[in-house]
Design an enzyme around this catalytic site. Structure first.
Site, PDB file in Angstrom:
ATOM      1  NE  ARG A  85      -3.858   0.478   0.416  1.00  0.00           N
ATOM      2  CZ  ARG A  85      -4.981   0.825  -0.179  1.00  0.00           C
ATOM      3  NH1 ARG A  85      -5.452   0.117  -1.183  1.00  0.00           N
ATOM      4  NH2 ARG A  85      -5.646   1.887   0.195  1.00  0.00           N
ATOM      5  NE  ARG A 102      -3.968   3.348  -6.757  1.00  0.00           N
ATOM      6  CZ  ARG A 102      -4.541   2.807  -5.692  1.00  0.00           C
ATOM      7  NH1 ARG A 102      -4.404   3.370  -4.497  1.00  0.00           N
ATOM      8  NH2 ARG A 102      -5.269   1.712  -5.807  1.00  0.00           N
ATOM      9  CG  HIS A 115      -7.260  -3.679  -5.632  1.00  0.00           C
ATOM     10  ND1 HIS A 115      -8.092  -2.954  -4.811  1.00  0.00           N
ATOM     11  CD2 HIS A 115      -7.051  -4.869  -5.012  1.00  0.00           C
ATOM     12  CE1 HIS A 115      -8.376  -3.688  -3.741  1.00  0.00           C
ATOM     13  NE2 HIS A 115      -7.755  -4.856  -3.846  1.00  0.00           N
TER      14      HIS A 115
END
Length: 149
Positions: A85, A102, A115
């Site tokens: 993450r 991202r 994801h």
């Protein structure tokens, strides 16, 4: 060691980003233990994103995820979900730090490339959904004794 689920979404696959994303996770010391391409069925998307089904953005999210193949992976490492993450960055690429996946590759919140499970509990659920009982391997990378005590 912990395991977590990662999915490169259709925009990441179409843009040829699989290699760069895999390299970032491997460079961090994580180990891929399962992977496959799949064009997700509607029932699978609904189960995967079940917490979002009632949200206003869900129809467009579902259409996007079903628009092309995804690259599904299981990664292993110490605190795997939290580590991935952090590497992934904020959900909205405009808020994601440079150097995160991202932040570097995401276009907007609707096309954010990847994801990653948000916690060990969701990782277990997502791994069971996408890799039920098979497809995961166990092995030792040559650098594991150096990376993990």
């Amino acid at each position: 060691m912990d395991r977590t689920f990662v999915m490169i979404k259709p925009d990441g696959v179409q843009r040829g980003l699989i290699g760069q994303i895999v390299a970032r996770l491997e460079d961090k010391g994580l180990k891929m233990v399962a992977a496959r391409f799949e064009r997700l069925a509607e029932a699978t998307v609904n189960e995967h994103y079940r917490e979002h089904i009632e949200r206003s953005f869900y129809p467009s999210l579902k259409q996007y995820i079903m628009s092309g193949p995804c690259f599904l992976m299981v990664w292993e490492g110490k605190n795997a979900a939290a580590v991935v993450r952090t590497l992934t960055g904020a959900t909205n690429p405009s808020e994601a730090a440079p150097g995160t996946i991202r932040g570097d590759y995401g276009l907007d919140i609707g096309r954010n490339v990847i994801h990653a499970s948000d916690a060990p509990e969701s990782a277990a659920r997502e791994i069971a959904l996408h890799f039920p009982g098979t497809g995961q391997v166990t092995y030792t990378r040559i650098d594991e004794p150096v990376l993990y005590e």
